[in-house]
Scaffold this motif. Structure first.
Motif, short mmCIF file in Angstrom:
data_model
loop_
_atom_site.label_atom_id
_atom_site.label_comp_id
_atom_site.label_asym_id
_atom_site.label_seq_id
_atom_site.Cartn_x
_atom_site.Cartn_y
_atom_site.Cartn_z
N ASP A 317 -9.62 -4.12 -41.25
CA ASP A 317 -10.06 -5.42 -40.76
C ASP A 317 -9.22 -6.52 -41.38
OD1 ASP A 317 -12.44 -5.89 -39.01
OD2 ASP A 317 -13.31 -4.36 -40.31
N ARG A 318 -8.64 -7.38 -40.51
CA ARG A 318 -7.89 -8.50 -41.06
C ARG A 318 -8.75 -9.77 -41.07
NH1 ARG A 318 -1.45 -8.48 -40.99
NH2 ARG A 318 -1.26 -9.76 -42.85
N SER A 319 -10.03 -9.60 -41.23
CA SER A 319 -10.93 -10.74 -41.42
C SER A 319 -12.23 -10.16 -41.94
CB SER A 319 -11.17 -11.49 -40.11
OG SER A 319 -11.82 -10.65 -39.18
N ASP A 320 -13.12 -11.03 -42.38
CA ASP A 320 -14.40 -10.54 -42.91
C ASP A 320 -15.55 -11.23 -42.19
OD1 ASP A 320 -15.56 -8.72 -44.86
OD2 ASP A 320 -16.44 -10.52 -45.73
N THR A 321 -16.72 -10.61 -42.24
CA THR A 321 -17.87 -11.20 -41.55
C THR A 321 -18.77 -12.01 -42.47
OG1 THR A 321 -19.06 -9.16 -41.94
CG2 THR A 321 -18.05 -9.42 -39.77
N MET A 322 -18.51 -11.94 -43.79
CA MET A 322 -19.39 -12.59 -44.77
C MET A 322 -20.80 -12.00 -44.70
SD MET A 322 -17.62 -14.92 -46.42
CE MET A 322 -15.93 -15.49 -46.21
N ALA A 323 -20.88 -10.79 -44.18
CA ALA A 323 -22.19 -10.12 -44.09
C ALA A 323 -22.39 -9.22 -45.29
CB ALA A 323 -22.28 -9.31 -42.80
N ASP A 324 -21.40 -9.16 -46.19
CA ASP A 324 -21.41 -8.24 -47.32
C ASP A 324 -21.48 -6.80 -46.83
OD1 ASP A 324 -21.22 -7.65 -49.98
OD2 ASP A 324 -23.38 -7.67 -50.34
N PHE A 325 -20.91 -6.56 -45.67
CA PHE A 325 -20.97 -5.24 -45.07
C PHE A 325 -19.68 -4.93 -44.32
CE2 PHE A 325 -23.29 -2.08 -42.22
CZ PHE A 325 -23.44 -1.16 -43.24
N GLY A 326 -18.57 -5.55 -44.78
CA GLY A 326 -17.27 -5.28 -44.18
C GLY A 326 -16.91 -6.22 -43.05
N PRO A 328 -15.50 -7.42 -39.06
CA PRO A 328 -16.10 -7.31 -37.72
C PRO A 328 -15.77 -6.01 -37.00
CG PRO A 328 -14.36 -8.99 -37.76
CD PRO A 328 -14.61 -8.59 -39.18
N VAL A 329 -14.53 -5.52 -37.15
CA VAL A 329 -14.16 -4.28 -36.44
C VAL A 329 -14.97 -3.11 -37.00
CG1 VAL A 329 -12.26 -2.78 -35.76
CG2 VAL A 329 -11.85 -5.22 -36.08
N PHE A 330 -15.14 -3.11 -38.31
CA PHE A 330 -15.94 -2.06 -38.96
C PHE A 330 -17.39 -2.09 -38.47
CE2 PHE A 330 -18.45 -0.77 -42.83
CZ PHE A 330 -18.12 0.58 -42.77
N LEU A 331 -17.97 -3.27 -38.47
CA LEU A 331 -19.38 -3.38 -38.06
C LEU A 331 -19.58 -2.92 -36.62
CD1 LEU A 331 -20.64 -6.74 -39.60
CD2 LEU A 331 -21.08 -4.42 -40.34
N GLU A 332 -18.71 -3.35 -35.75
CA GLU A 332 -18.89 -2.99 -34.34
C GLU A 332 -18.59 -1.51 -34.11
OE1 GLU A 332 -17.46 -5.69 -31.40
OE2 GLU A 332 -18.00 -7.44 -32.57
N THR A 333 -17.60 -1.00 -34.85
CA THR A 333 -17.26 0.42 -34.70
C THR A 333 -18.42 1.29 -35.19
OG1 THR A 333 -14.96 -0.16 -35.08
CG2 THR A 333 -15.51 2.16 -35.21
N ARG A 334 -19.00 0.91 -36.30
CA ARG A 334 -20.19 1.64 -36.78
C ARG A 334 -21.30 1.61 -35.76
NH1 ARG A 334 -21.01 2.78 -42.69
NH2 ARG A 334 -23.25 2.67 -42.44
N GLY A 335 -21.45 0.43 -35.12
CA GLY A 335 -22.47 0.29 -34.07
C GLY A 335 -22.21 1.23 -32.91
N ILE A 383 -16.48 -0.09 -48.62
CA ILE A 383 -15.62 -1.22 -48.26
C ILE A 383 -14.63 -1.49 -49.38
CG2 ILE A 383 -15.57 -3.69 -47.71
CD1 ILE A 383 -18.70 -3.00 -46.92
N THR A 384 -13.34 -1.53 -49.04
CA THR A 384 -12.31 -1.79 -50.02
C THR A 384 -11.56 -3.06 -49.63
OG1 THR A 384 -12.03 0.59 -50.31
CG2 THR A 384 -10.25 -0.82 -51.13
#
Lengths: 392, 100
Positions: A317-326, A328-335, A383-384
């Motif tokens: 991810d070349r940006s963060d969601t400030m969700a403390d959970f990685g 946006p690409v990570f979050l949506e991919t997990r979804g 998350i790294t």
């Protein structure tokens, strides 16, 4: 077909010239400035028929584009970062009114701290606006994608953003092949707007107040049309491949057939990662790459099918969601993978914020770690933050 | 959207992008349907000073040939300014609860 050397910005400006839009309204912003600067030279030299509107902000730029598009014109603009943020309100208006405007965008971080270099926080912040989003890996692709996106936008009445990575692509010169002007014109065809505010014989109401009684229905219809963009894109990308010999799937897979692990990433980093994949393949390591090109609408089934094959996947991810959970690409991919029958172990690497360099050694590290995850069958660190000082 | 249909349209039936195939549709848009209080005008008591007409925040007081003719309930929001401004000796406007 001729071969020329162009930067990402020059390539985008050149595609705009060959498209020859009716109206371009723009306000310059680093690093996208060159796109409209070069394009304004084409206008001044009479190489295009475009009405160039110099405005006093990006909010005005996209507002002028909306007006010109409602009037029935083929309309384009260009921006980056804060400029896209300043357009945010009008992004929704363009999409809601179904105006097929195309933005040639250069991905740049959002302030603060102020920074002019690449990350994807600008377009990721506009994910929900109803614009198609394409992320390019090089100048060639930026040129080709702008032409493809225009045709898809006009066929679906969905506006489009085509983006490159700030400076990495926008200001780096590469070899690319371009079509002849007539070939581009024949491919995109004559623009036939669905309506025109200049049609005085058939007056219409544009952008009326829409309250509790119909707003939801209009949004539902917009969502439905938006979901059809992927199908149209696949068709147009195929037509473009027949014309140019270059095919760009919505989701690209690289050496994934027998791979155990993969990186899932976007933009210029994908091309760097391909080098790493080639090197690791020579060592006999079963690694692959999946590249996200279209991110809106989200190619859900494609991502599910592509990533479902691996034991482990590192999302980058070349940006963060400030969700403390990685990111946006990570979050949506997990979804997406939540209800997949076969799903990989999934970790996130947030990298390259504000233009922080991402090189071969960084990506090698990600492959090393993701292979380790696959081997031990569990994730140690979800998350790294890759390449940031103070982080292990 | 202000257009009136025989029955409510589904999302599949609507023209894309809330496009309306006519102009000046705001004329159909009656903004006086959310009033909780209704001004009642007594023509007998009215002295036609037109204070209500000049202070109405909308254009809900109708006037012809310099005389007040009534209240346009399609646009009156029930704010009550007309009743307050009406000279006490005339007191030609009363506010009553809006009932369906």
């Amino acid at each position: 077909m001729k071969t020329i050397a162009k930067t990402g910005n020059e390539a985008m400006a050149y595609a705009m010239k060959q498209i020859n839009p009716d109206v371009v309204a723009a306000y310059p912003i680093t690093p996208a400035t060159e796109i409209v600067q070069i394009f304004s030279n084409y206008v001044a030299d009479g190489e295009v028929d475009t009405e160039f509107v110099a405005v006093e902000s990006e909010h005005s730029a996209l507002s002028a584009c909306v007006g010109a598009s409602i009037a029935g014109g083929r309309v384009m603009t260009s921006t980056s970062s804060q400029g896209l943020a300043l357009m945010h309100e009008i992004l929704y208006i363009a999409a809601g009114n179904r105006l097929p405007i195309v933005i040639a965008l250069v991905n740049r971080s959002l302030s603060a701290p102020i920074n002019i270099h690449c990350d994807h926080s600008d377009t990721m912040g506009s994910r929900e606006a109803g614009w198609m989003q394409l992320y390019c890996a090089n100048s060639q692709e930026a040129y080709d994608s702008l032409i493809i996106a225009l045709k898809v936008a006009e066929q679906t009445a969905v506006p489009a953003i085509v983006s490159t990575d700030a400076f990495i692509i926008s200001h780096a010169m590469e070899r690319l092949e371009v079509l002849e002007d007539e070939e581009v014109q024949r491919f995109i065809g004559e623009y036939k707007p669905r309506f025109s505010a200049l049609d005085l014989e058939n007056p219409k109401t544009f952008g009326p107040l829409d309250l509790q009684d119909y707003f939801f229905e209009h949004k539902r219809a917009q969502i439905d049309d938006f979901s059809k963009v992927l199908g149209t894109y696949n068709k147009v990308a195929q037509e473009y491949a027949e014309l140019s010999g270059r095919y760009y799937p919505a989701l690209e897979e690289y050496k994934t057939d027998d791979a155990d692990v993969a990186i899932f990433t976007a933009g210029s980093t994908a091309d760097t990662a391909k080098e790493v994949v080639d090197g690791l393949r020579e060592q006999g390591r079963k690694v692959g790459l999946v590249r996200m090109r279209m991110w809106r609408p989200l190619p859900v089934e494609e991502i599910k099918a592509a990533l479902g094959k691996f034991k482990a996947v590192a999302v980058m991810d070349r940006s963060d969601t400030m969700a403390d959970f990685g990111g946006p690409v990570f979050l949506e991919t997990r979804g997406i993978l939540y209800d997949a029958k076969k799903k990989p172990l999934l970790t996130d690497y947030v990298y390259g914020l504000g233009g922080r360099n991402i090189d071969i050694s960084d990506i090698l590290r990600v492959y090393d770690e993701i292979e380790q995850v696959a081997k031990q069958g569990k994730i140690d660190k979800l998350i790294t933050y890759l390449g940031v000082r103070g982080e292990e | 959207m202000s257009m009136k249909f025989d029955k409510p349209m589904t999302w599949q039936e609507l023209p894309a992008g809330c496009l309306i195939d006519e102009r000046a549709t705001s004329l159909h848009f009656k903004t006086g349907d959310w009033r909780s209080m209704r001004p009642l005008w007594d023509a007998e008591k009215c002295i036609h000073c037109l204070f209500c007409w000049i202070t109405c925040p909308d254009t809900a007081i109708t006037v012809q040939d310099g005389k007040m003719t009534g209240i346009d309930y399609d646009y009156c929001k029930g704010c009550g300014i007309c009743a307050v401004i009406c000279p006490p000796k005339a007191s030609a406007i009363d506010m009553v609860r809006e009932e369906k």
